[in-house]
Design a protein around this motif. Sequence first.
Motif, PDB file in Angstrom:
ATOM      1  N   THR A  17     -11.019  -0.547   5.121  1.00 44.57           N
ATOM      2  CA  THR A  17     -11.547  -1.459   4.123  1.00 44.57           C
ATOM      3  C   THR A  17     -10.645  -2.680   4.068  1.00 44.57           C
ATOM      4  O   THR A  17      -9.454  -2.610   4.378  1.00 44.57           O
ATOM      5  N   ALA A  18     -11.198  -3.813   3.693  1.00 44.19           N
ATOM      6  CA  ALA A  18     -10.411  -5.048   3.631  1.00 44.19           C
ATOM      7  C   ALA A  18      -9.422  -4.985   2.473  1.00 44.19           C
ATOM      8  O   ALA A  18      -9.762  -4.558   1.369  1.00 44.19           O
ATOM      9  N   PHE A  19      -8.202  -5.411   2.723  1.00 40.29           N
ATOM     10  CA  PHE A  19      -7.175  -5.428   1.674  1.00 40.29           C
ATOM     11  C   PHE A  19      -6.090  -6.420   2.064  1.00 40.29           C
ATOM     12  O   PHE A  19      -5.981  -6.843   3.210  1.00 40.29           O
ATOM     13  N   ARG A  20      -5.337  -6.787   1.054  1.00 35.81           N
ATOM     14  CA  ARG A  20      -4.169  -7.642   1.283  1.00 35.81           C
ATOM     15  C   ARG A  20      -2.910  -6.810   1.035  1.00 35.81           C
ATOM     16  O   ARG A  20      -2.782  -6.156  -0.007  1.00 35.81           O
ATOM     17  N   ALA A  21      -2.004  -6.837   1.996  1.00 38.09           N
ATOM     18  CA  ALA A  21      -0.747  -6.106   1.829  1.00 38.09           C
ATOM     19  C   ALA A  21       0.044  -6.694   0.663  1.00 38.09           C
ATOM     20  O   ALA A  21       0.051  -7.910   0.448  1.00 38.09           O
ATOM     21  N   GLN A  22       0.708  -5.819  -0.089  1.00 42.08           N
ATOM     22  CA  GLN A  22       1.496  -6.233  -1.237  1.00 42.08           C
ATOM     23  C   GLN A  22       2.928  -5.726  -1.094  1.00 42.08           C
ATOM     24  O   GLN A  22       3.173  -4.674  -0.502  1.00 42.08           O
ATOM     25  N   VAL A  23       3.843  -6.490  -1.666  1.00 43.21           N
ATOM     26  CA  VAL A  23       5.245  -6.092  -1.697  1.00 43.21           C
ATOM     27  C   VAL A  23       5.481  -5.308  -2.982  1.00 43.21           C
ATOM     28  O   VAL A  23       5.102  -5.738  -4.076  1.00 43.21           O
ATOM     29  N   THR A  24       6.094  -4.149  -2.862  1.00 36.20           N
ATOM     30  CA  THR A  24       6.356  -3.298  -4.015  1.00 36.20           C
ATOM     31  C   THR A  24       7.527  -3.824  -4.839  1.00 36.20           C
ATOM     32  O   THR A  24       8.222  -4.770  -4.432  1.00 36.20           O
ATOM     33  N   GLU A  25       7.735  -3.199  -6.005  1.00 30.99           N
ATOM     34  CA  GLU A  25       8.882  -3.565  -6.824  1.00 30.99           C
ATOM     35  C   GLU A  25      10.182  -3.345  -6.049  1.00 30.99           C
ATOM     36  O   GLU A  25      11.114  -4.144  -6.132  1.00 30.99           O
ATOM     37  N   THR A  26      10.224  -2.246  -5.306  1.00 29.58           N
ATOM     38  CA  THR A  26      11.407  -2.014  -4.463  1.00 29.58           C
ATOM     39  C   THR A  26      11.510  -3.066  -3.378  1.00 29.58           C
ATOM     40  O   THR A  26      12.604  -3.550  -3.044  1.00 29.58           O
ATOM     41  N   GLY A  27      10.352  -3.446  -2.810  1.00 23.05           N
ATOM     42  CA  GLY A  27      10.351  -4.454  -1.752  1.00 23.05           C
ATOM     43  C   GLY A  27      10.819  -5.814  -2.211  1.00 23.05           C
ATOM     44  O   GLY A  27      11.374  -6.593  -1.418  1.00 23.05           O
ATOM     45  N   LEU A  28      10.602  -6.134  -3.495  1.00 25.47           N
ATOM     46  CA  LEU A  28      11.076  -7.413  -4.015  1.00 25.47           C
ATOM     47  C   LEU A  28      12.595  -7.486  -4.037  1.00 25.47           C
ATOM     48  O   LEU A  28      13.172  -8.569  -4.088  1.00 25.47           O
TER      49      LEU A  28
ATOM     50  N   ASN B 263       2.839  -1.893   0.266  1.00 26.46           N
ATOM     51  CA  ASN B 263       1.780  -0.907   0.126  1.00 26.46           C
ATOM     52  C   ASN B 263       0.430  -1.591   0.088  1.00 26.46           C
ATOM     53  O   ASN B 263       0.326  -2.828   0.024  1.00 26.46           O
ATOM     54  N   ALA B 264      -0.614  -0.760   0.146  1.00 23.35           N
ATOM     55  CA  ALA B 264      -1.978  -1.225   0.006  1.00 23.35           C
ATOM     56  C   ALA B 264      -2.320  -1.279  -1.478  1.00 23.35           C
ATOM     57  O   ALA B 264      -1.628  -0.686  -2.311  1.00 23.35           O
ATOM     58  N   PRO B 265      -3.399  -1.967  -1.852  1.00 27.20           N
ATOM     59  CA  PRO B 265      -3.715  -2.093  -3.288  1.00 27.20           C
ATOM     60  C   PRO B 265      -3.887  -0.771  -3.997  1.00 27.20           C
ATOM     61  O   PRO B 265      -3.666  -0.677  -5.203  1.00 27.20           O
ATOM     62  N   ASN B 266      -4.308   0.275  -3.284  1.00 28.55           N
ATOM     63  CA  ASN B 266      -4.487   1.564  -3.951  1.00 28.55           C
ATOM     64  C   ASN B 266      -3.187   2.347  -4.084  1.00 28.55           C
ATOM     65  O   ASN B 266      -3.208   3.522  -4.458  1.00 28.55           O
ATOM     66  N   GLY B 267      -2.068   1.724  -3.775  1.00 32.74           N
ATOM     67  CA  GLY B 267      -0.779   2.370  -3.914  1.00 32.74           C
ATOM     68  C   GLY B 267      -0.333   3.143  -2.705  1.00 32.74           C
ATOM     69  O   GLY B 267       0.756   3.725  -2.711  1.00 32.74           O
ATOM     70  N   ALA B 268      -1.149   3.183  -1.648  1.00 30.79           N
ATOM     71  CA  ALA B 268      -0.756   3.896  -0.437  1.00 30.79           C
ATOM     72  C   ALA B 268       0.387   3.159   0.243  1.00 30.79           C
ATOM     73  O   ALA B 268       0.371   1.931   0.355  1.00 30.79           O
ATOM     74  N   PRO B 269       1.413   3.879   0.704  1.00 27.05           N
ATOM     75  CA  PRO B 269       2.529   3.202   1.391  1.00 27.05           C
ATOM     76  C   PRO B 269       2.054   2.528   2.673  1.00 27.05           C
ATOM     77  O   PRO B 269       1.237   3.069   3.402  1.00 27.05           O
ATOM     78  N   LEU B 270       2.595   1.334   2.912  1.00 25.20           N
ATOM     79  CA  LEU B 270       2.214   0.578   4.104  1.00 25.20           C
ATOM     80  C   LEU B 270       3.411   0.342   5.026  1.00 25.20           C
ATOM     81  O   LEU B 270       3.275   0.399   6.246  1.00 25.20           O
TER      82      LEU B 270
END
Length: 693
Positions: A413-424, A464-471
């Motif tokens: 499914t289409a999604f935009r990768a996001q940086v987690t709080e840890t990733g920030l 991670n992905a928007p659904n919280g799955a680790p990326l």
Amino acid sequence: MTRTLSSIDLAPILPLPLLAALAAVALLAVVPALIRRARGAWWRAAAFLLILGALANPRLVQQTRETRPDIALLAVDRSASTTVAGREAAITAARAALEARAGRLPDLELRTVTVEEGGNQGTRLFTAIERAMSDIPRARLAGIVALTDGQAHDVPRSFPNDAPLHLLMPGRAGEVDRRLRVIEAPGFGIVGRSVDLRLMVEDLGAANATAPVRLSIRRDGAAPRSESVVPGREHRITVPIERGGTSVIEITAEERPGEVSTVNNTAVVTVHGVRDRLRVLLVSGEPHAGERTWRRLLKADPNVDLVHFTILRPPEKDDLTPLNELALIAFPVRELFQQKLRDFDLIVFDRFSNRGILPPQYLRNIADYVRGGGALLLSVGPEFTGSSSLAITPLGQVLPARPVGGGQAMAETAFRAQVTETGLRHPVTEGLTGANATAVAQATWGRWYRHLRADARSGATVMNAPNGAPLLVLDRVGEGRVALLLSDQIWLWSRGHDGGGPQAELLRRIAHWLMREPELEEEDLTASIQGGRLTVTRRSLSDAAPPEFSVTAPDGTVTRQTPERASGGRAVVEVPATRAGVWSATDGTRTAFAAAEAGNPPEIADLRADPARIQPIVTSSGGAVRWLGDGSAVPDLRRVSAGRDASGPGWIGLVRREDHTVTGISALPLLPPWLALLLVLGVAVVAWRQEGR
């Protein structure tokens, strides 16, 4: 002070040549008569003298003068070399004594100039003196007194010698100083190799110094090792570069009995460890659209030696064609994963599925390679969910995530990768703009269309992905590191799809973090010194309040500092670092070191009080050198006339210039015309009567 002086002056009525001619005529007229002893000859001579005197016009001149006081210059050296061996107190006392004595001398003004510490060009004594002399008329300069240890680094070839220069030296003649001089020190070194430092121990002022000197060598606060050197001979020290980043090496020569100071017995060298050629093994599974993304990225770095294999003919496609008739190269499994595995700095598996290609023993070799300090990067796609997934092989023991079961691992499914709080807070993903939507900006990263659902078992999930799955999951395993990218579509960013994204920068950071680049350490403590200030930075993924830092100065003084929070999981402390040497800081877990070099290296190169550099100028000016540290008192100040000796036992002289300004003048003729006429006529008549008898 006002004074009136009287003198006799001549203001001839006729030009001097004509007056001289008349005097010659008078002599011709008088001398023969005097020789013959004629009557009235002396009266004739008197008449001629009166005539010549009247023509010379003598005057009584009175001048009113305003005398101006002479000016003496006192130069006080306050550079770093005057702070050792009690010199600062001696200079302060001598200054007070000279200023008090100068204040008791009439017609004398004492001006003081201070030579402060600053810059990196040594003591600028004569620069300060010349600047002060620019405001002093040379006709009023009585002399210069310099309170200095003689370590001036701007001694001119010539100096005006119309006023005496006196040198007052804090210290004693014949002082000895030991110094450690670094001849050559490389700023960079290759990790895994060694660098050579060239240095020399010198005993300045000591004759026949041949006794061995013990050197103490300490790197990054570790236990010191000792070496013995001979003074005056070049010595080499070999330092192995064991890791990347900055290494601070402190070298100290043992103290010499009786030396002036140990300030210059220590040298600090900073060597930055860099990797030479990075060897990377890239193994691509089945061909796909993003395969060349990895190759282009790694080949673009000139410091990377890339070995790339693509599995084009898996074992299940074996059609019994003889190998000598195939145009493919057989995959050198044993050579890569047993014999030369540890020669690689990084192993990359791109959509690789183990379809009988790597036996379990070789996969265990890779896992052991990681635990022993190796680096592993996996970019996975659908192959990570099947029965040939690397997650269910011995290599899975070092992977930070496993795909979920039940056939739901693949999400398309289409999604935009996001940086987690840890990733920030993690240096791999911190500061990548456009990642997450904010109150003032929308997310701009291009969309991906496939990722794997997985359970993160360890490590740090930075994307991670928007659904919280680790990326993107990063993990440390033993001494090594693993990165797992749970999507095979990062190549879309390189094509600019849907706006693209920081594909090259992100992959570069991942690879460099795996290979332990110091700038990308997520749990680290660093220290640096710039502009005389020590900056200690702690970086951590934890959101807990940072602990206090203990900062240790080169002299062993320990202070406790409370850090201030900054962006990216940083906590920063900044303190002055005015003392040269090695500074250390610890947060209780990690310790960082920074080297503070001497702010003015020429200033501490020779700490002896020595007049040799300035002696020629002192001698040519008629001045004197006096020591203050051998029990002698501060010499007395005396006024002397120009041309007289300017120094003697127990005293130094300042020339009396007697400069003045004429404020008034009057002239009174001594032989006015009416008086001259009467006298000339009277004497002429007497002379005529005497000669007429």
